[in-house]
Design a protein around this motif. Structure first.
Motif, PDB file in Angstrom:
ATOM      1  N   ARG A  58     -13.820  10.504   1.211  1.00  0.00           N
ATOM      2  CA  ARG A  58     -13.006  11.145   0.191  1.00  0.00           C
ATOM      3  C   ARG A  58     -11.574  11.147   0.680  1.00  0.00           C
ATOM      4  O   ARG A  58     -11.310  11.515   1.820  1.00  0.00           O
ATOM      5  CB  ARG A  58     -13.479  12.577  -0.042  1.00  0.00           C
ATOM      6  CG  ARG A  58     -12.687  13.314  -1.081  1.00  0.00           C
ATOM      7  CD  ARG A  58     -13.195  14.763  -1.237  1.00  0.00           C
ATOM      8  NE  ARG A  58     -12.335  15.500  -2.119  1.00  0.00           N
ATOM      9  CZ  ARG A  58     -11.208  16.103  -1.766  1.00  0.00           C
ATOM     10  NH1 ARG A  58     -10.803  16.063  -0.504  1.00  0.00           N
ATOM     11  NH2 ARG A  58     -10.480  16.745  -2.646  1.00  0.00           N
ATOM     12  N   VAL A  59     -10.659  10.724  -0.190  1.00  0.00           N
ATOM     13  CA  VAL A  59      -9.229  10.752   0.114  1.00  0.00           C
ATOM     14  C   VAL A  59      -8.608  11.693  -0.909  1.00  0.00           C
ATOM     15  O   VAL A  59      -8.638  11.415  -2.118  1.00  0.00           O
ATOM     16  CB  VAL A  59      -8.604   9.344   0.052  1.00  0.00           C
ATOM     17  CG1 VAL A  59      -7.113   9.394   0.375  1.00  0.00           C
ATOM     18  CG2 VAL A  59      -9.331   8.403   1.011  1.00  0.00           C
ATOM     19  N   ALA A  60      -8.067  12.793  -0.465  1.00  0.00           N
ATOM     20  CA  ALA A  60      -7.672  13.890  -1.352  1.00  0.00           C
ATOM     21  C   ALA A  60      -6.757  13.469  -2.496  1.00  0.00           C
ATOM     22  O   ALA A  60      -6.911  13.937  -3.616  1.00  0.00           O
ATOM     23  CB  ALA A  60      -7.010  15.003  -0.537  1.00  0.00           C
ATOM     24  N   ASP A  61      -5.821  12.570  -2.241  1.00  0.00           N
ATOM     25  CA  ASP A  61      -4.836  12.240  -3.288  1.00  0.00           C
ATOM     26  C   ASP A  61      -4.950  10.797  -3.784  1.00  0.00           C
ATOM     27  O   ASP A  61      -3.980  10.228  -4.260  1.00  0.00           O
ATOM     28  CB  ASP A  61      -3.423  12.507  -2.779  1.00  0.00           C
ATOM     29  CG  ASP A  61      -2.979  11.522  -1.716  1.00  0.00           C
ATOM     30  OD1 ASP A  61      -3.852  10.887  -1.076  1.00  0.00           O
ATOM     31  OD2 ASP A  61      -1.757  11.368  -1.520  1.00  0.00           O
ATOM     32  N   ALA A  62      -6.127  10.227  -3.707  1.00  0.00           N
ATOM     33  CA  ALA A  62      -6.250   8.825  -4.110  1.00  0.00           C
ATOM     34  C   ALA A  62      -7.623   8.559  -4.703  1.00  0.00           C
ATOM     35  O   ALA A  62      -8.595   9.215  -4.321  1.00  0.00           O
ATOM     36  CB  ALA A  62      -6.010   7.920  -2.894  1.00  0.00           C
ATOM     37  N   PRO A  65       0.823  -1.216   0.000  1.00  0.00           N
ATOM     38  CA  PRO A  65       0.000   0.000   0.000  1.00  0.00           C
ATOM     39  C   PRO A  65       0.856   1.265   0.000  1.00  0.00           C
ATOM     40  O   PRO A  65       1.881   1.331   0.684  1.00  0.00           O
ATOM     41  CB  PRO A  65      -0.797  -0.092   1.292  1.00  0.00           C
ATOM     42  CG  PRO A  65      -0.719  -1.506   1.734  1.00  0.00           C
ATOM     43  CD  PRO A  65       0.569  -2.033   1.187  1.00  0.00           C
ATOM     44  N   ARG A  66       0.427   2.246  -0.767  1.00  0.00           N
ATOM     45  CA  ARG A  66       1.035   3.579  -0.708  1.00  0.00           C
ATOM     46  C   ARG A  66       0.516   4.321   0.507  1.00  0.00           C
ATOM     47  O   ARG A  66       1.212   5.125   1.117  1.00  0.00           O
ATOM     48  CB  ARG A  66       0.706   4.369  -1.983  1.00  0.00           C
ATOM     49  CG  ARG A  66       1.173   5.827  -1.939  1.00  0.00           C
ATOM     50  CD  ARG A  66       0.941   6.550  -3.246  1.00  0.00           C
ATOM     51  NE  ARG A  66      -0.443   6.814  -3.556  1.00  0.00           N
ATOM     52  CZ  ARG A  66      -1.151   7.852  -3.109  1.00  0.00           C
ATOM     53  NH1 ARG A  66      -0.613   8.731  -2.292  1.00  0.00           N
ATOM     54  NH2 ARG A  66      -2.412   8.016  -3.481  1.00  0.00           N
ATOM     55  N   LYS A  67      -0.725   4.032   0.871  1.00  0.00           N
ATOM     56  CA  LYS A  67      -1.361   4.768   1.951  1.00  0.00           C
ATOM     57  C   LYS A  67      -2.392   3.879   2.627  1.00  0.00           C
ATOM     58  O   LYS A  67      -3.102   3.131   1.969  1.00  0.00           O
ATOM     59  CB  LYS A  67      -2.049   6.004   1.359  1.00  0.00           C
ATOM     60  CG  LYS A  67      -2.853   6.821   2.329  1.00  0.00           C
ATOM     61  CD  LYS A  67      -3.466   8.033   1.649  1.00  0.00           C
ATOM     62  CE  LYS A  67      -2.431   9.105   1.614  1.00  0.00           C
ATOM     63  NZ  LYS A  67      -2.990  10.435   1.370  1.00  0.00           N
ATOM     64  N   ILE A  68      -2.466   3.971   3.936  1.00  0.00           N
ATOM     65  CA  ILE A  68      -3.553   3.378   4.723  1.00  0.00           C
ATOM     66  C   ILE A  68      -4.177   4.536   5.486  1.00  0.00           C
ATOM     67  O   ILE A  68      -3.470   5.360   6.070  1.00  0.00           O
ATOM     68  CB  ILE A  68      -3.037   2.303   5.696  1.00  0.00           C
ATOM     69  CG1 ILE A  68      -2.421   1.136   4.914  1.00  0.00           C
ATOM     70  CG2 ILE A  68      -4.164   1.802   6.597  1.00  0.00           C
ATOM     71  CD1 ILE A  68      -1.719   0.118   5.785  1.00  0.00           C
ATOM     72  N   PHE A  69      -5.503   4.610   5.456  1.00  0.00           N
ATOM     73  CA  PHE A  69      -6.167   5.710   6.140  1.00  0.00           C
ATOM     74  C   PHE A  69      -7.259   5.180   7.062  1.00  0.00           C
ATOM     75  O   PHE A  69      -7.818   4.118   6.832  1.00  0.00           O
ATOM     76  CB  PHE A  69      -6.750   6.726   5.143  1.00  0.00           C
ATOM     77  CG  PHE A  69      -7.819   6.172   4.250  1.00  0.00           C
ATOM     78  CD1 PHE A  69      -9.158   6.214   4.619  1.00  0.00           C
ATOM     79  CD2 PHE A  69      -7.485   5.603   3.030  1.00  0.00           C
ATOM     80  CE1 PHE A  69     -10.138   5.699   3.789  1.00  0.00           C
ATOM     81  CE2 PHE A  69      -8.462   5.095   2.192  1.00  0.00           C
ATOM     82  CZ  PHE A  69      -9.796   5.140   2.572  1.00  0.00           C
ATOM     83  N   THR A  70      -7.524   5.941   8.109  1.00  0.00           N
ATOM     84  CA  THR A  70      -8.572   5.624   9.077  1.00  0.00           C
ATOM     85  C   THR A  70      -9.372   6.896   9.335  1.00  0.00           C
ATOM     86  O   THR A  70      -8.794   7.946   9.583  1.00  0.00           O
ATOM     87  CB  THR A  70      -7.971   5.116  10.401  1.00  0.00           C
ATOM     88  OG1 THR A  70      -7.181   3.967  10.143  1.00  0.00           O
ATOM     89  CG2 THR A  70      -9.060   4.781  11.409  1.00  0.00           C
ATOM     90  N   ILE A  71     -10.683   6.769   9.267  1.00  0.00           N
ATOM     91  CA  ILE A  71     -11.599   7.871   9.554  1.00  0.00           C
ATOM     92  C   ILE A  71     -12.599   7.359  10.588  1.00  0.00           C
ATOM     93  O   ILE A  71     -13.164   6.283  10.422  1.00  0.00           O
ATOM     94  CB  ILE A  71     -12.358   8.317   8.290  1.00  0.00           C
ATOM     95  CG1 ILE A  71     -11.378   8.762   7.196  1.00  0.00           C
ATOM     96  CG2 ILE A  71     -13.366   9.418   8.621  1.00  0.00           C
ATOM     97  CD1 ILE A  71     -12.016   8.893   5.825  1.00  0.00           C
TER      98      ILE A  71
END
Length: 182
Positions: free
Chosen positions: A150-154, A3-9
């Motif tokens: 929404r993920v700004a750069d993905a 993964p380039r990015k993992i996000f949590t909201i």
């Protein structure tokens, strides 16, 4: 799959309709953005090798994270596959619509129903709604809801964004009759 990015909201609703929400409504979303395994290959007839290389590891990565972020017993859940513009919707569908991926979340939540899903192709920063349904009975209307993400750069054009969402309850202040009672 790196993964380039993992996000949590984590979203908490404390008031709805001018009244307190008790217990508070919490939704947790965890996602990963990674290279599309079919990027640059043109039309690929057999997606199964790529699915097998990604789906289970991705489910194992995301499921425990969404359960930890929710920090409450799960009652509703859903999933999403957002594909960058150089991919096909089928690429994301192949990853999320199989037991290798979904069973990680079902097992972590002691769930028995299929996960509702959204799949779409779009540019980085596209917004999408993850549908949520009750985790053991798809007919319980109080748990039919969505959460916007929404993920700004993905995802970048050659990436896929896969996300899981879980909620600790149904819609705040829901007051619809049971299915079939209206």
């Amino acid at each position: 799959m790196a993964p380039r990015k993992i996000f949590t909201i984590v979203e908490e609703t404390l008031f709805e309709g001018g009244r307190p929400v008790d217990p508070l409504a919490r939704v947790a979303i965890v996602g990963a953005v990674f290279p599309n395994p079919w990027a640059g290959q043109g039309f690929v007839d057999d997606l199964l090798p790529g699915i097998n290389a990604v789906a289970s590891d991705l489910g194992a990565l995301l499921a425990p994270r969404v359960m930890a972020a929710l920090d409450a017993p799960l009652e509703a859940y859903g999933k999403a596959a957002i594909i960058g513009l150089n991919g096909e919707v089928e690429h994301g569908s192949g990853i999320i619509h199989n037991l290798r991926f979904g069973d990680h979340f079902r097992n972590a939540a002691n769930a028995t129903t299929l996960l509702p899903a959204v799949e779409k192709r779009g540019p980085a920063g596209i917004s999408f709604d993850i549908p949520l349904k009750h985790f053991t009975d798809m007919k319980i209307r109080s748990h039919h809801q969505t959460v916007e993400v929404r993920v700004a750069d993905a995802p970048h054009a050659d990436e896929i964004l896969i996300a899981l969402a879980g909620a600790n309850r149904g819609r705040p202040q829901q007051r619809l009759a049971e299915l079939g009672q209206d």
